[in-house]
Design a protein around this motif. Sequence first.
Motif, mmCIF file in Angstrom:
data_model
loop_
_atom_site.group_PDB
_atom_site.id
_atom_site.type_symbol
_atom_site.label_atom_id
_atom_site.label_comp_id
_atom_site.label_asym_id
_atom_site.label_seq_id
_atom_site.Cartn_x
_atom_site.Cartn_y
_atom_site.Cartn_z
ATOM 1 N N MET A 1 0.852 -1.179 0.000
ATOM 2 C CA MET A 1 0.000 0.000 0.000
ATOM 3 C C MET A 1 0.897 1.241 0.000
ATOM 4 O O MET A 1 1.975 1.230 0.552
ATOM 5 N N SER A 2 0.426 2.287 -0.615
ATOM 6 C CA SER A 2 1.177 3.535 -0.676
ATOM 7 C C SER A 2 0.611 4.559 0.285
ATOM 8 O O SER A 2 -0.517 4.445 0.752
ATOM 9 N N ILE A 3 1.414 5.577 0.524
ATOM 10 C CA ILE A 3 1.013 6.710 1.344
ATOM 11 C C ILE A 3 0.820 7.899 0.416
ATOM 12 O O ILE A 3 1.668 8.187 -0.436
ATOM 13 N N TYR A 4 -0.306 8.594 0.570
ATOM 14 C CA TYR A 4 -0.565 9.831 -0.172
ATOM 15 C C TYR A 4 -0.001 10.987 0.642
ATOM 16 O O TYR A 4 -0.217 11.070 1.855
ATOM 17 N N VAL A 5 0.714 11.887 -0.020
ATOM 18 C CA VAL A 5 1.267 13.064 0.641
ATOM 19 C C VAL A 5 0.768 14.280 -0.134
ATOM 20 O O VAL A 5 1.142 14.501 -1.290
ATOM 21 N N GLY A 6 -0.096 15.067 0.488
ATOM 22 C CA GLY A 6 -0.682 16.224 -0.173
ATOM 23 C C GLY A 6 -0.186 17.530 0.400
ATOM 24 O O GLY A 6 0.444 17.582 1.454
ATOM 25 N N ASN A 7 -0.497 18.599 -0.333
ATOM 26 C CA ASN A 7 -0.132 19.969 0.027
ATOM 27 C C ASN A 7 1.383 20.168 0.024
ATOM 28 O O ASN A 7 1.927 20.895 0.840
ATOM 29 N N LEU A 8 2.052 19.521 -0.928
ATOM 30 C CA LEU A 8 3.499 19.677 -1.061
ATOM 31 C C LEU A 8 3.841 20.981 -1.767
ATOM 32 O O LEU A 8 3.107 21.434 -2.648
ATOM 33 N N SER A 9 4.966 21.528 -1.414
ATOM 34 C CA SER A 9 5.506 22.662 -2.156
ATOM 35 C C SER A 9 5.829 22.182 -3.567
ATOM 36 O O SER A 9 6.244 21.039 -3.772
ATOM 37 N N TYR A 10 5.662 23.048 -4.551
ATOM 38 C CA TYR A 10 5.966 22.684 -5.934
ATOM 39 C C TYR A 10 7.467 22.511 -6.153
ATOM 40 O O TYR A 10 7.888 22.003 -7.181
ATOM 41 N N GLU A 11 8.267 22.894 -5.177
ATOM 42 C CA GLU A 11 9.721 22.786 -5.275
ATOM 43 C C GLU A 11 10.253 21.447 -4.765
ATOM 44 O O GLU A 11 11.423 21.131 -4.940
ATOM 45 N N VAL A 12 9.403 20.641 -4.117
ATOM 46 C CA VAL A 12 9.833 19.374 -3.517
ATOM 47 C C VAL A 12 10.261 18.393 -4.608
ATOM 48 O O VAL A 12 9.575 18.221 -5.606
ATOM 49 N N LYS A 76 -3.231 7.067 4.030
ATOM 50 C CA LYS A 76 -3.153 5.915 3.135
ATOM 51 C C LYS A 76 -3.703 6.318 1.768
ATOM 52 O O LYS A 76 -4.741 6.964 1.680
ATOM 53 N N ALA A 77 -2.997 5.932 0.730
ATOM 54 C CA ALA A 77 -3.478 6.220 -0.618
ATOM 55 C C ALA A 77 -4.676 5.337 -0.929
ATOM 56 O O ALA A 77 -4.713 4.172 -0.552
ATOM 57 N N ARG A 78 -5.652 5.906 -1.601
ATOM 58 C CA ARG A 78 -6.820 5.143 -2.032
ATOM 59 C C ARG A 78 -6.602 4.670 -3.461
ATOM 60 O O ARG A 78 -5.907 5.324 -4.228
ATOM 61 N N PRO A 79 -7.235 3.570 -3.834
ATOM 62 C CA PRO A 79 -7.109 3.103 -5.218
ATOM 63 C C PRO A 79 -7.619 4.153 -6.196
ATOM 64 O O PRO A 79 -8.558 4.889 -5.893
ATOM 65 N N ARG A 80 -6.995 4.221 -7.348
ATOM 66 C CA ARG A 80 -7.376 5.178 -8.373
ATOM 67 C C ARG A 80 -8.774 4.846 -8.898
ATOM 68 O O ARG A 80 -9.091 3.695 -9.168
#
Length: 97
Positions: A1-12, A76-80
């Motif tokens: 399973m993957s982890i979703y990471v949101g609200n990242l800086s566009y520079e990351v 936790k990332a949800r399935p697409r």
Amino acid sequence: MSIYVGNLSYEVTPDDLKEVFAEYGTVKDVQIPTDRETGRRRGFGFVEMSSEAEETAAIEGLDGAEWMGRDLKVNKARPREDKKPFGGNRNNFRSRY
């Protein structure tokens, strides 16, 4: 399973994200999607850890944490989901000519 990471800086970069998550265990993979047209990062990513326990620790430790001037959203990332085609239902299309 993957982890979703949101609200990242566009520079990351993927290396930046890997470094932060490595504090919680072994990082197997990092993906930061880019916009097809502009090539610009989209402000979110996915991280895969080597175990469920490491994923849980990373989510608990980083969700809501401030990093690079932004509050991270980590879960936790949800399935697409399958997207429907644009333009409505083509099966009912009738030619006017």
